[in-house]
Write a protein that holds these residues in place. Sequence first.
Motif, mmCIF file in Angstrom:
data_model
loop_
_atom_site.group_PDB
_atom_site.id
_atom_site.type_symbol
_atom_site.label_atom_id
_atom_site.label_comp_id
_atom_site.label_asym_id
_atom_site.label_seq_id
_atom_site.Cartn_x
_atom_site.Cartn_y
_atom_site.Cartn_z
ATOM 1 N N SER A 339 -25.970 -43.093 18.685
ATOM 2 C CA SER A 339 -27.378 -43.806 18.660
ATOM 3 C C SER A 339 -28.609 -42.810 19.223
ATOM 4 O O SER A 339 -28.122 -41.864 19.878
ATOM 5 N N ARG A 341 -30.670 -43.415 21.274
ATOM 6 C CA ARG A 341 -30.886 -43.315 22.636
ATOM 7 C C ARG A 341 -29.998 -42.334 23.315
ATOM 8 O O ARG A 341 -30.576 -41.795 24.175
ATOM 9 N N ASP A 345 -31.908 -39.646 25.678
ATOM 10 C CA ASP A 345 -31.552 -39.724 27.196
ATOM 11 C C ASP A 345 -30.567 -38.521 27.795
ATOM 12 O O ASP A 345 -30.687 -38.297 29.036
#
Length: 367
Positions: A339, A341, A345
């Motif tokens: 993903s 994210r 991150d």
Amino acid sequence: MPDVRVTGHPETRALKADSLSGLPVATNKMTIAEYLTYWLTNVAQGKVRRTTYVNYESLVRNYVTPDFGRKKLARLTTRDIRAFLAKTAVTCHCCAQGKDRKRPEHKRRCCALGKCCKKLPSDGTVRFLLVIMRAALQHAVREDEPRNVARNVELSMGTKREIEPLTAKEGRQLLAAARDNRLWAAYELAVRIGLRRGELLGLRWSDVDLHEGVLTVRQALQRVGGELLIVAPKTQRSARRVALPSECVTALRAQRAQQIADRKAAGANWKGTAHGLVFTTKNGTPIEPRNLNRSFEVLCVRAGVRRVRFHDLRHTCASLLHEQGADARMIMEVLGHSSIRVTMDIYTFVRLDSQRLAFDRVGDALK
């Protein structure tokens, strides 16, 4: 209903047969160790990748079973799990697991000599133990238990490992030093397109199109349960096509020429035909993943760059792409993240020098 053949210990056979028939497992009489053994064998093993299962089994065997595993599952509370994890986090697992005592006498160096090495579990290990407990107990809820006490356990933020990728200058030094290394092409692919170690070692010539300049990730090579195995990519998105930079094409052509020379030198001893791997030993056998790590450590010293993990070359690729203006979506596709994210991150870094440049621009705007 079709006949289901169940093998193993009589009690385990009964448990598995009950589960397959839709009957609840009698967890109220089982210890935590007994239930986790049942869950690993009959639930987790059929749902997760083999590499993940091996990690699950190792964590349960080394951390949960020795002490905490004797407690009855029906009496387990949130407080018990919280206390277990807190104790695990501050306990030297070399001492707790008797690792040093199992070594030959002349190799003993810490707990067997009364000198604790303070080798504590990582924050990630403790969190993964909680993940396993939550998953296993959630299955118990569906089968028999009325509650999942692990769901109420929360861990502190912990100490996240700081990842500092190589700078562009260090990357140039590393690749320059790698030019006469047998694994030069592997380092080029790791730095420039961010392939994982297993993806590199599992890469086949049939997955590489040097004419079109395209590489396809279809498999990985990993040591699992004591043996080298070809496994599927880490996630569905990890199976991907990546455009090859010209430098990678050049290095791969050199790798192919080197392998042809190795094959001629080995003659009848050549063992690489069945695998078709790009990176092999002089005899054509797959390369042991740890040997690639050792080669990389030597290369870092030779290149005069900071000693980092081989996986940090993947971080270096992401960081350099980001600094050169690549957006998060492109970085995600190149590295095969599950993903966006994950990309944002973990793999995107803003260096101090980049921050200073940004602040200088802000300063210019405020003048």
